[in-house]
Structure formats: C-alpha cells, structure tokens
Design an enzyme around this catalytic site. Structure first.
Site, mmCIF file in Angstrom:
data_model
loop_
_atom_site.group_PDB
_atom_site.id
_atom_site.type_symbol
_atom_site.label_atom_id
_atom_site.label_comp_id
_atom_site.label_asym_id
_atom_site.label_seq_id
_atom_site.Cartn_x
_atom_site.Cartn_y
_atom_site.Cartn_z
ATOM 1 N N THR A 49 45.382 31.483 38.215
ATOM 2 C CA THR A 49 44.736 30.665 37.184
ATOM 3 C C THR A 49 43.536 31.408 36.607
ATOM 4 O O THR A 49 43.347 31.467 35.384
ATOM 5 C CB THR A 49 44.299 29.308 37.779
ATOM 6 O OG1 THR A 49 45.461 28.623 38.243
ATOM 7 C CG2 THR A 49 43.571 28.458 36.755
ATOM 8 N N THR A 51 30.674 38.567 44.876
ATOM 9 C CA THR A 51 31.054 39.447 45.983
ATOM 10 C C THR A 51 32.565 39.426 46.129
ATOM 11 O O THR A 51 33.185 38.367 46.167
ATOM 12 C CB THR A 51 30.370 38.987 47.284
ATOM 13 O OG1 THR A 51 28.964 39.007 47.053
ATOM 14 C CG2 THR A 51 30.724 39.894 48.447
ATOM 15 N N ASN A 54 57.866 28.981 35.773
ATOM 16 C CA ASN A 54 57.720 28.426 37.121
ATOM 17 C C ASN A 54 58.598 27.196 37.361
ATOM 18 O O ASN A 54 58.893 26.870 38.499
ATOM 19 C CB ASN A 54 56.258 28.079 37.391
ATOM 20 C CG ASN A 54 55.612 27.351 36.240
ATOM 21 O OD1 ASN A 54 55.604 27.843 35.109
ATOM 22 N ND2 ASN A 54 55.094 26.170 36.492
ATOM 23 N N GLN A 72 55.059 34.262 38.550
ATOM 24 C CA GLN A 72 56.346 33.979 39.205
ATOM 25 C C GLN A 72 57.239 35.211 39.244
ATOM 26 O O GLN A 72 58.116 35.313 40.098
ATOM 27 C CB GLN A 72 57.075 32.828 38.494
ATOM 28 C CG GLN A 72 56.387 31.481 38.612
ATOM 29 C CD GLN A 72 56.412 30.922 40.044
ATOM 30 O OE1 GLN A 72 57.208 31.321 40.892
ATOM 31 N NE2 GLN A 72 55.507 30.000 40.328
ATOM 32 N N CYS A 128 51.795 21.446 39.836
ATOM 33 C CA CYS A 128 50.637 21.004 39.046
ATOM 34 C C CYS A 128 50.957 19.720 38.304
ATOM 35 O O CYS A 128 50.104 18.881 38.080
ATOM 36 C CB CYS A 128 50.240 22.073 38.040
ATOM 37 S SG CYS A 128 50.127 23.678 38.786
ATOM 38 N N GLY A 134 48.421 36.112 44.417
ATOM 39 C CA GLY A 134 48.813 36.542 45.759
ATOM 40 C C GLY A 134 49.678 35.543 46.507
ATOM 41 O O GLY A 134 50.622 35.924 47.200
#
Ligand code: PLP
Length: 390
Positions: free
Chosen positions: A70, A239, A153, A181, A327, A202
C-alpha cells in the site's frame, strides 16, 4: 485446514525467518549509527537492496524499501504525479484502470480531491483486461502518470504490461505497475517490462506483513510522502526495517528461483480445480481471463448463493478462501472489479476466490473441489428451503 487464501497473505517462510533472525536479535543495529552494530545493519540493508535489484534487473539505488504494498503504491502514484506537477503545472491528469487495488485507486482520488488532478479510468473487458487501444485513447499530453496493475488480486487477470508501458513511455509518460500479486509468479524484470515504477509487497511472498518495495527508474523524480531523517535516499524517511528488508529480499529471491517450474505445476493444478468446479457446480462462472491469469488464482461466481455463505460453508469443511478481496470483505458493496467486468451486482455478490501458494498439493485441491460442490449445493438448498417456507 486447507488454506486457499494466499492472495490475502502467506505465512513467513522458514528460510525467510532464519535470514531475518540475526537482525531482530544480536545484530539489531540502526543502519544510520556509526558503530559496528550500525554498520552491520547498513551492510545487511545494502545486501537486501542488491538482491532485490538482481531480481528486478535494476540498480540497487532504484530500490526503495517501504512498509508494504500500500505504501509503495501511494509513493508511486502520489510521489511521481506530484513531482511532475511541481515541475510542470500543466501535468494534472493521472490514468488508472477500473480494476486497480484501492491503494492505487484511492491515491489517485486523493490527488483529485486535494491537488486538482483529473483521474482517467481505463475500462476493462469482460475478462478484466485493459485493451491497449483503450489505454492509448486516454493518454493525454497532460498525463503525469499512468498506473496499471500487473495482475488482479480478485480474479487473477494478468495485464499486457510491457505493451501498455511501451505506449506510455513512447509519449514520455511514466508508467507504474502494482506487481503485488504478480511478484513470485510472473517475470518482474523491470527492463524487459519497460516500467518506470513497480510495487511489491513482502507478505504475499512468504515475507512478513509490513515489508514492501518500490522500484523507481533512474532519474524519475518522486516527492516523498514521509518526511524526516532522509533515509532511503530521501524517498522514505524513518529508521529502516532491516529485518523486513532482508526477509523480503530472501523471499523474492527464493520465489524467483523456482518460478518457471512452480508456475507450470501450480497452473496445471489450478486448471484441474477450475474444470472440476465448472463441471460439478451447475451455473458456476469462472471470473477473469481463462488463460492470461495468475497460476495461483481460481475465482468464480456461484449464482443463487451469496459468496459469504459459501465461504462459511467451506470453512466448516476445513477450506479457507475469500469472498472477494480481503479489503472489500465485510462491505455490502459489490466488488467494483467484478462490476467493471460487466458482471451484475447480484452475481458479483456470489463471488468466491481461491488462491494458492507454491506448497499447494493436488490432494488439497481435490478436497477443495469436493467441498465446493457440496458447499454450493447446500447453500442453494438452504436458500430454496427458505423460499419455500415463504
Ligand atoms: N496491491 C494489490 C494488488 C494487493 O493485492 C494488495 C494487498 O492485498 C496491495 C496492493 C496492498 O499490499 P499490502 O497489504 O502490503 O499493503
């Protein structure tokens, strides 16, 4: 349990966890720190970037780590469009397809609401494919960016990305693709595809949730969305998630290594599954493209049911799948992906998606097909009883 919802997410692979472990424990340094621990973390991050770049066929400097797909989509769509508009205020249009993930669609709508952009939406055909001539027709001199997903998706339809990217680039328009995807199943060489930007997540590949990558070609300018210490060459402050980056790089490399063979094997099993469902469930409709689809996705509509009831019935029988994208799940609005493919809202409400990872077996899919035949029959039977009772 037979888990057939891999397009929603996948478990972290053992090899991925092993690769990440040192950076969550002993080697926990901050890559910006100037001591040994920090340097070890910086080295790990650089190694992960090189590995991702090797798979994407790009330079390490073109890889930005993000906190997921996203964020990568947001950074691509908003970041590139805003940077181009800043350089030339006449560039105030973005092109997306009718079947984009909300991460792309809502980013485009944000540009429309707050930055005066117009959004041109390319329609898809009944199989969910963008036709190159329809795409070409919406490209204008004012188009700041075009973003078309690589594979969908909900129905698994694969777009002709190299051709679409070529059309956009021929007009000097940057082209982004959401490959969340596709990665792990389809070739993601950015040179061969000719894309200027590409998003990967990931957790669809066996790396943890909250890890992602945005590839951005060469000198393409990107306005950062997250401001701060200037990490990721100023594109994404904060970070760095070193372990997440190492995990994503490991998962992507592993998926790429087995890709061709896995793809053929899983696609053959998918087809057997699809044929069993179509033959065994009267009125079942395969959604998406019959051939140009992800090896890992089989999606159907079962008229006379509701997708949610079929889902519950299948779960009772130990088969876990999805009644649309995660979603959109829980919402009453029929899937815009399906309706934009010309499927009526009533039928769209009956959609069920099965998606696999590379570990899926023939036995899993045979059991799942039997459960679908039985489950859809039961749901329809219950509906008929309810009707008869008035
Ligand atoms: N794009 C597509 C096509 C997806 O399927 C998803 C997740 O379902 C995303 C983007 C969002 O990725 P993430 O869950 O990593 O934020």
């Amino acid at each position: 349990m037979i888990f057939l919802d891999a397009a929603a997410t996948t478990p972290v692979r053992r090899e991925v966890l092993d690769a990440m472990w040192p950076y969550l424990t002993g080697e926990f340094g901050n890559p910006s720190s100037h001591h040994t621990l920090g340097e070890a973390a910086a080295d790990a991050l650089a190694g992960a970037r090189r590995s991702v770049a090797a798979v994407l066929g790009c330079r390490p400097g073109e890889v930005t780590f993000t906190a997921g797909g996203t964020e990568a989509d947001n950074l691509a769509v908003k970041g590139i469009a805003l940077a181009r508009q800043a350089a030339d205020p006449q560039l105030d249009r973005v092109v997306i397809s009718a079947v984009e993930h909300p991460a792309v669609e809502e980013s485009a709508r944000y540009l429309e609401r707050f930055h005066g952009f117009a959004v041109d939406v390319v329609p898809v055909d009944g199989t969910g494919r963008v036709r190159p001539d329809a795409f070409r027709a919406v490209l204008r001199p004012e188009t700041a960016l075009a973003s078309i997903m690589y594979a969908n998706n909900e129905v698994g339809t694969v777009q002709p990305i190299a051709e679409l990217a070529g059309l956009a680039r021929g007009l000097g328009i940057p082209f982004h693709t959401d490959a969340v995807q596709a990665a792990g199943w389809l070739p993601v060489d950015t040179g061969a595809l000719g894309v200027d930007a590409m998003s990967i997540s990931g957790h669809k590949l066996g790396a943890p949730k909250g890890s992602g990558v945005l590839f951005v070609r060469g000198r393409t300018r990107v306005e950062p969305l997250i401001h701060g210490g200037g990490q990721e060459r100023g594109r994404r402050s904060g970070t760095e998630n070193v372990a997440g980056a190492v995990g994503l790089a490991t998962a992507l490399t592993l998926a790429q290594a087995g890709q061709l063979e896995e793809r053929r094997r899983v696609a053959a099993m998918r087809d057997t599954f699809i044929n069993a469902v179509l033959a065994g469930v009267p009125g079942a409709i395969l959604t998406g493209h019959p051939v140009e689809r992800l090896p890992s996705v089989a999606s159907f509509c079962f008229p006379g049911t509701s997708g949610e009831s079929v889902l519950l019935e299948l779960e009772r029988q130990g088969v876990v799948c999805s009644s649309g994208s995660a979603c959109a799940a829980g919402s009453d609005v029929p899937s815009p992906v399906l309706t934009s493919m010309g499927i009526s809202p009533e039928v769209a409400h009956t959609a069920v998606r099965f998606s696999f990872d590379a570990l899926v077996t023939q036995a899993d899919l045979e059991a799942a097909a039997a459960a679908v035949l039985d489950g859809v029959g039961r749901v329809r039977g219950l509906g008929a009883q309810r009707l008869a009772r008035g």
